[in-house]
Design a protein around this motif. Structure first.
Motif, PDB file in Angstrom:
ATOM      1  N   VAL A  41      -7.415  -0.931  20.293  1.00 17.55           N
ATOM      2  CA  VAL A  41      -7.919  -2.244  19.898  1.00 17.55           C
ATOM      3  C   VAL A  41      -7.999  -3.096  21.155  1.00 17.55           C
ATOM      4  CG1 VAL A  41      -7.493  -4.314  18.514  1.00 17.55           C
ATOM      5  CG2 VAL A  41      -6.909  -2.055  17.604  1.00 17.55           C
ATOM      6  N   SER A  42      -9.137  -3.728  21.386  1.00 12.51           N
ATOM      7  CA  SER A  42      -9.314  -4.521  22.605  1.00 12.51           C
ATOM      8  C   SER A  42     -10.224  -5.701  22.320  1.00 12.51           C
ATOM      9  CB  SER A  42      -9.910  -3.656  23.725  1.00 12.51           C
ATOM     10  OG  SER A  42     -11.182  -3.162  23.349  1.00 12.51           O
ATOM     11  N   THR A  43     -10.394  -6.545  23.331  1.00 11.79           N
ATOM     12  CA  THR A  43     -11.278  -7.702  23.187  1.00 11.79           C
ATOM     13  C   THR A  43     -12.338  -7.672  24.276  1.00 11.79           C
ATOM     14  OG1 THR A  43      -9.786  -9.074  24.506  1.00 11.79           O
ATOM     15  CG2 THR A  43      -9.537  -9.183  22.123  1.00 11.79           C
ATOM     16  N   LEU A  44     -13.545  -8.080  23.916  1.00  9.78           N
ATOM     17  CA  LEU A  44     -14.658  -8.100  24.858  1.00  9.78           C
ATOM     18  C   LEU A  44     -14.637  -9.333  25.744  1.00  9.78           C
ATOM     19  CD1 LEU A  44     -17.440  -6.893  22.412  1.00  9.78           C
ATOM     20  CD2 LEU A  44     -16.310  -5.551  24.179  1.00  9.78           C
ATOM     21  N   TRP A  45     -13.965 -10.372  25.292  1.00  7.55           N
ATOM     22  CA  TRP A  45     -13.759 -11.565  26.115  1.00  7.55           C
ATOM     23  C   TRP A  45     -12.439 -12.192  25.690  1.00  7.55           C
ATOM     24  CZ3 TRP A  45     -18.041 -11.193  22.793  1.00  7.55           C
ATOM     25  CH2 TRP A  45     -17.969 -11.903  21.605  1.00  7.55           C
ATOM     26  N   THR A  46     -11.913 -13.081  26.514  1.00  9.26           N
ATOM     27  CA  THR A  46     -10.636 -13.704  26.208  1.00  9.26           C
ATOM     28  C   THR A  46     -10.841 -14.818  25.195  1.00  9.26           C
ATOM     29  OG1 THR A  46      -9.801 -13.186  28.399  1.00  9.26           O
ATOM     30  CG2 THR A  46      -8.620 -14.864  27.163  1.00  9.26           C
ATOM     31  N   VAL A  47     -10.291 -14.605  24.013  1.00  9.73           N
ATOM     32  CA  VAL A  47     -10.368 -15.587  22.932  1.00  9.73           C
ATOM     33  C   VAL A  47      -9.212 -16.564  23.101  1.00  9.73           C
ATOM     34  CG1 VAL A  47     -10.367 -15.808  20.405  1.00  9.73           C
ATOM     35  CG2 VAL A  47     -11.386 -13.818  21.473  1.00  9.73           C
ATOM     36  N   THR A  48      -9.312 -17.746  22.486  1.00 12.58           N
ATOM     37  CA  THR A  48      -8.181 -18.679  22.506  1.00 12.58           C
ATOM     38  C   THR A  48      -6.949 -17.958  21.978  1.00 12.58           C
ATOM     39  OG1 THR A  48      -8.771 -19.489  20.309  1.00 12.58           O
ATOM     40  CG2 THR A  48      -9.629 -20.711  22.200  1.00 12.58           C
ATOM     41  N   ASP A  49      -5.793 -18.232  22.571  1.00 11.38           N
ATOM     42  CA  ASP A  49      -4.630 -17.428  22.229  1.00 11.38           C
ATOM     43  C   ASP A  49      -4.132 -17.677  20.809  1.00 11.38           C
ATOM     44  OD1 ASP A  49      -3.720 -19.953  23.094  1.00 11.38           O
ATOM     45  OD2 ASP A  49      -1.740 -19.163  23.488  1.00 11.38           O
ATOM     46  N   ASP A  50      -4.467 -18.840  20.191  1.00 12.66           N
ATOM     47  CA  ASP A  50      -4.059 -19.044  18.798  1.00 12.66           C
ATOM     48  C   ASP A  50      -4.853 -18.123  17.865  1.00 12.66           C
ATOM     49  OD1 ASP A  50      -6.394 -20.427  19.330  1.00 12.66           O
ATOM     50  OD2 ASP A  50      -5.908 -22.141  18.055  1.00 12.66           O
ATOM     51  N   ALA A  51      -6.178 -18.018  18.095  1.00 15.72           N
ATOM     52  CA  ALA A  51      -6.998 -17.120  17.273  1.00 15.72           C
ATOM     53  C   ALA A  51      -6.580 -15.667  17.487  1.00 15.72           C
ATOM     54  CB  ALA A  51      -8.472 -17.306  17.598  1.00 15.72           C
ATOM     55  N   SER A  52      -6.343 -15.288  18.748  1.00 19.08           N
ATOM     56  CA  SER A  52      -5.944 -13.923  19.049  1.00 19.08           C
ATOM     57  C   SER A  52      -4.615 -13.582  18.383  1.00 19.08           C
ATOM     58  CB  SER A  52      -5.832 -13.740  20.565  1.00 19.08           C
ATOM     59  OG  SER A  52      -5.434 -12.435  20.882  1.00 19.08           O
ATOM     60  N   SER A  53      -3.664 -14.491  18.442  1.00 17.53           N
ATOM     61  CA  SER A  53      -2.351 -14.244  17.846  1.00 17.53           C
ATOM     62  C   SER A  53      -2.454 -14.094  16.340  1.00 17.53           C
ATOM     63  CB  SER A  53      -1.396 -15.393  18.196  1.00 17.53           C
ATOM     64  OG  SER A  53      -1.197 -15.469  19.582  1.00 17.53           O
ATOM     65  N   LEU A  54      -3.230 -14.957  15.708  1.00 12.40           N
ATOM     66  CA  LEU A  54      -3.364 -14.892  14.249  1.00 12.40           C
ATOM     67  C   LEU A  54      -4.005 -13.585  13.797  1.00 12.40           C
ATOM     68  CD1 LEU A  54      -4.445 -18.581  13.555  1.00 12.40           C
ATOM     69  CD2 LEU A  54      -2.376 -17.473  12.670  1.00 12.40           C
ATOM     70  N   VAL A  55      -5.067 -13.178  14.472  1.00 14.45           N
ATOM     71  CA  VAL A  55      -5.748 -11.955  14.040  1.00 14.45           C
ATOM     72  C   VAL A  55      -4.866 -10.732  14.284  1.00 14.45           C
ATOM     73  CG1 VAL A  55      -7.030 -11.275  16.125  1.00 14.45           C
ATOM     74  CG2 VAL A  55      -8.052 -10.945  13.885  1.00 14.45           C
ATOM     75  N   MET A  56      -4.097 -10.731  15.373  1.00 13.52           N
ATOM     76  CA  MET A  56      -3.212  -9.604  15.648  1.00 13.52           C
ATOM     77  C   MET A  56      -2.074  -9.524  14.634  1.00 13.52           C
ATOM     78  SD  MET A  56      -3.950  -7.512  18.094  1.00 13.52           S
ATOM     79  CE  MET A  56      -5.675  -7.519  17.670  1.00 13.52           C
ATOM     80  N   ILE A  57      -1.521 -10.664  14.274  1.00 15.52           N
ATOM     81  CA  ILE A  57      -0.444 -10.681  13.278  1.00 15.52           C
ATOM     82  C   ILE A  57      -0.952 -10.158  11.939  1.00 15.52           C
ATOM     83  CG2 ILE A  57       1.048 -12.213  11.922  1.00 15.52           C
ATOM     84  CD1 ILE A  57       1.240 -13.972  14.500  1.00 15.52           C
ATOM     85  N   TYR A  58      -2.111 -10.641  11.521  1.00 15.57           N
ATOM     86  CA  TYR A  58      -2.674 -10.190  10.241  1.00 15.57           C
ATOM     87  C   TYR A  58      -3.032  -8.706  10.308  1.00 15.57           C
ATOM     88  CZ  TYR A  58      -5.120 -10.715   5.777  1.00 15.57           C
ATOM     89  OH  TYR A  58      -5.498 -10.606   4.465  1.00 15.57           O
ATOM     90  N   PHE A  59      -3.535  -8.261  11.442  1.00 17.29           N
ATOM     91  CA  PHE A  59      -3.885  -6.854  11.650  1.00 17.29           C
ATOM     92  C   PHE A  59      -2.663  -5.961  11.443  1.00 17.29           C
ATOM     93  CE2 PHE A  59      -3.984  -3.509  15.053  1.00 17.29           C
ATOM     94  CZ  PHE A  59      -4.873  -2.646  14.444  1.00 17.29           C
ATOM     95  N   TYR A  60      -1.542  -6.313  12.075  1.00 18.01           N
ATOM     96  CA  TYR A  60      -0.333  -5.499  11.939  1.00 18.01           C
ATOM     97  C   TYR A  60       0.230  -5.574  10.519  1.00 18.01           C
ATOM     98  CZ  TYR A  60       0.125  -4.009  16.772  1.00 18.01           C
ATOM     99  OH  TYR A  60      -0.073  -3.387  17.979  1.00 18.01           O
ATOM    100  N   TRP A  61       0.067  -6.707   9.876  1.00 13.96           N
ATOM    101  CA  TRP A  61       0.508  -6.827   8.490  1.00 13.96           C
ATOM    102  C   TRP A  61      -0.288  -5.879   7.601  1.00 13.96           C
ATOM    103  CZ3 TRP A  61      -1.752  -9.920   4.202  1.00 13.96           C
ATOM    104  CH2 TRP A  61      -0.912  -9.948   3.084  1.00 13.96           C
ATOM    105  N   GLN A  62      -1.594  -5.779   7.853  1.00  8.68           N
ATOM    106  CA  GLN A  62      -2.417  -4.850   7.099  1.00  8.68           C
ATOM    107  C   GLN A  62      -2.023  -3.401   7.387  1.00  8.68           C
ATOM    108  OE1 GLN A  62      -4.992  -5.392   4.734  1.00  8.68           O
ATOM    109  NE2 GLN A  62      -4.041  -7.419   4.764  1.00  8.68           N
ATOM    110  N   LEU A  63      -1.680  -3.098   8.627  1.00 13.24           N
ATOM    111  CA  LEU A  63      -1.204  -1.757   8.963  1.00 13.24           C
ATOM    112  C   LEU A  63       0.064  -1.425   8.180  1.00 13.24           C
ATOM    113  CD1 LEU A  63      -1.613  -1.627  12.870  1.00 13.24           C
ATOM    114  CD2 LEU A  63      -3.004  -0.414  11.184  1.00 13.24           C
ATOM    115  N   SER A  64       0.942  -2.405   8.073  1.00 12.78           N
ATOM    116  CA  SER A  64       2.212  -2.175   7.370  1.00 12.78           C
ATOM    117  C   SER A  64       1.997  -1.913   5.881  1.00 12.78           C
ATOM    118  CB  SER A  64       3.143  -3.374   7.560  1.00 12.78           C
ATOM    119  OG  SER A  64       2.671  -4.510   6.841  1.00 12.78           O
TER     120      SER A  64
END
Length: 701
Positions: A599-622
């Motif tokens: 999983v990677s990013t094509l450009w640097t997103v604001t860190d609040d958006a990046s953190s939220l999507v990563m947290i939700y992503f891992y929650w879905q994995l769980s």
């Protein structure tokens, strides 16, 4: 013998090969101090300065070289290229050169500067005495005209001039005397002929080029290594082989040739010691989407040559690929140039440039993606996936093709060249679950390791590397990712025994040791870079000036990893360069080492958006989701997220946290207080609906 000028010169050459340009310049300085009329040392000194982007100093060195040796064709060529790159408008710099004082045209920069230098070189380098230099100077004049015409309404005038210069170059750069230079000029003629709608001319030059290219590759005088170098150098002709096969309606050989080329360049860059190039057949490629359980996946496979942009579509149980009618690549080239200019200006935060000249990349992103969807003909691609292939396949193709029996839900995107850098998934409806692959062969290789694919739960072994205190090459701290601590704290809570490295502990030694300690997931929150000139130096930024480069990654045993997640890590090319062969970066390296998904990013997103999507992503994995589905759900959730929804989530998490928890409990208490003070309209507004926030996230594997 400290006064041996040749030794100092050779030392400079060696340092240049090591890309230690400052030290190389110091060695060349010693050489010309001992021998002031050492023209080759002055020229090489200019080249080292050029690589450091000190263009005016480079021009001054080239000027010294041609003052000493006026018919030094290489120095004139280098001077023109440097003048074309320089944006200086300081007349004092030009007056420092005797050459510029004698010819005022040589004070010019940009397009005019290139032409002035090349034309001045022709006054000293004659057709009979300098056939190679004379031909290259004409070729470079043609390149200057061509570049000046790109994206302009009056491009045809520039391109006719370019074509005339290329024909001049061929007078001396013949296939007998200079076959490799001859090929370079033919590539340029193919490109400009296409741009001028001279299709028959373009095909004629293509045929000639393919013949010369084949003769070079079959030459008994060249080693296998030299032949691989030739294939890499003249990738355009390898790509044109695909075009010829498509014109002959040989769709399966065309796709197999495109795949072979892809794997050649991936191997060439990632592991140039590996001689055997895997080249799967069409049936093997189709195995990626023909599992026993379901046949609801299609592959979209792009191929870009100097001649055409082609889209192959591989559907389940269909006897050959669908081919979307090919088109010229000129519109895509103009679009890429526009994207790169706007993105480079955006990153540099030059507001006056953004507003007045090139446009704001972030504000224009939706429009740019609409333009790309039109260029790639996404509606036709979607139609060919969802309906019978007979409506879009070339009429001469096999009439026995059978449409997919199940509705396509999953797409595997295999981009080519620069297309790897763009959010192609954002061009498709969000009812598709989309993953990327660098090549079909990498997907097949990963499928052989599928036994390691397990359900991700709390017992999965996580290595979390968190917000290293990184510095850039000038020892300046890289921007802090203020939500990274929250992201890491939340994600690591989902695992029983995570290993965590943070801040100053993220040294290269510590990370390499941790990566070899038997984990299943590597989650990195920090910065990353892509090195266009040397892809194997692309890197993750660690503590201080430490870097984990692609070269380092290729030395690590990573085939037991189910996933690598590079959060807030930019891997896109950020200049005005284009990729002529294949995009190879950090993601390719991890996959090459056997990591199932990245999983990677094509450009640097604001860190609040990046953190939220990563947290939700891992929650879905769980919850048992696959990484592909988890990321699709996370980005869709982010697009629709409001403060009201976020407030509910924070409340649910807050009551479950221990009362002494840090940093999550204070963070959520602060956020909940901020949301309570908002009016209802603001609470209902979608926070991250703009594609800037969600389109950057991709999964490859």
């Amino acid at each position: 013998k400290p006064d041996q000028h040749e030794a100092w010169y050779n030392r400079g050459v060696a340092l240049g090969y090591l890309e230690k340009y400052e030290e190389a310049i110091a060695s060349y300085d010693k050489a010309v101090e001992i021998k002031p009329d050492y023209d080759t040392a002055w020229n090489n000194r200019g080249s080292a300065l050029f690589y450091l982007r000190r263009y005016e100093e480079a021009i001054a060195s080239y000027d010294k070289a041609v003052e000493i040796k006026p018919d030094y064709d290489t120095a004139w060529i280098n001077r023109g290229i440097a003048a074309g790159n320089s944006l200086s408008d300081d007349p004092f710099l030009s007056l420092m050169s005797n050459i510029a004082r004698q010819n005022s045209h040589l004070k010019q920069r940009g397009y005019g500067g290139k032409l002035a230098s090349f034309k001045e070189g022709l006054k000293h380098c004659f057709q009979k005495t300098h056939p190679e230099g004379w031909g290259i100077l004409h070729w470079e004049i043609g390149n200057a005209h061509y570049s000046q015409g790109v994206g302009k309404s009056n491009y045809r005038g520039y391109w006719h001039q370019a074509a005339a210069e290329y024909h001049q170059a061929l007078i001396t750069l013949t296939k007998e005397a200079f076959p490799e230079l001859h090929l370079k000029v033919l590539q340029s003629l193919v490109r400009v002929s296409l741009g001028l709608d001279q299709n028959e001319e373009a095909k004629k030059f293509r045929r000639e080029g393919l013949q010369v290219f084949a003769q070079l590759l079959n030459s008994p005088d060249k080693s296998s290594f030299q032949k691989r170098q030739l294939e890499s150098q003249f990738s355009g002709f390898s790509q044109m082989r695909v075009d010829v096969l498509i014109e002959d309606d040989d769709f399966i050989p065309a796709l197999e040739t495109a795949e072979r080329n892809k794997n050649f360049y991936l191997i060439w860059i990632l592991d140039n010691q590996q001689q055997y190039i895997l080249s799967p057949s069409y049936n093997q490629i189709q195995n990626l989407i023909n599992p026993d359980a379901a046949k609801n996946t299609a592959i979209i496979y792009w191929h870009l040559s100097p001649f055409a942009l082609t889209t192959f579509i591989i559907n389940p149980d269909v006897s050959q690929p669908t081919v979307i009618p090919t088109q010229k690549p000129d519109k895509l080239e103009v679009w890429i140039k526009k994207w790169d200019q706007q993105y480079a200006n955006y990153r540099q935060n030059k507001q006056e440039v953004i507003d007045k000249e090139k446009g704001d990349w972030r504000e224009n992103l939706s429009k740019l993606l609409d333009e790309l969807a039109n260029i790639l003909d996404i509606p036709t691609i979607i139609q060919s996936i969802q309906t019978s292939t007979s409506s879009v396949t070339n009429p001469k193709s096999n009439p026995s093709c059978i449409p997919p029996k199940e509705e396509i839900q999953n797409l595997i995107l295999v981009p080519h060249r620069d297309l790897h850098r763009f959010p192609l998934h954002a061009l498709f409806p969000d009812n598709f679950t989309i993953t990327y692959l660098p090549s079909a062969q990498i997907g097949l290789s990963l499928a052989e390791l599928s036994s390691k694919q397990q359900h991700i739960d709390s017992s999965t072994k996580l290595l979390s590397v968190e917000h290293p205190n990184s510095t850039d090459l000038e020892d300046k701290p890289l921007p802090q990712l203020f939500n990274a601590e929250i992201e890491s704290a939340t994600i690591t809570r989902m695992f029983t025994h995570p290993q965590r490295l943070a801040d100053n502990d993220v040294t290269k030694e510590n990370l390499e040791s941790a990566l070899q300690s038997g984990h299943d997931i590597f989650h990195f929150t920090g910065h990353g870079t892509y090195n266009f000139h040397n892809p194997k130096e692309s890197a993750l930024a660690l503590s201080g000036e430490d870097r984990l480069t692609l070269t380092d990654i290729l030395q690590l045993p990573l085939n037991k990893y189910q996933m690598v997640s590079l959060s807030a890590c930019e891997t896109a090319v950020t200049g005005n360069q284009t990729i002529t062969t294949e995009y190879v970066g950090l993601v390719s390296g991890f996959l090459f080492q056997g990591v199932s998904n990245v999983v990677s990013t094509l450009w640097t997103v604001t860190d609040d958006a990046s953190s939220l999507v990563m947290i939700y992503f891992y929650w879905q994995l769980s919850k048992g989701r696959t990484p592909q589905i988890a990321l699709a759900k996370a980005t869709k959730w982010l697009r629709n997220l409001t403060y009201r929804k976020l407030e509910k989530i924070y409340k649910l998490i807050f009551v479950q946290l221990p009362k002494d928890d840090k940093p999550l409990r204070p963070f959520m208490r602060r956020k909940l207080a901020q949301i309570r003070q908002m009016d209802e309209d603001k609470k209902r507004k979608k926070l991250f609906a703009h594609p800037y926030y969600w389109a950057a996230f991709i999964i490859t594997g």
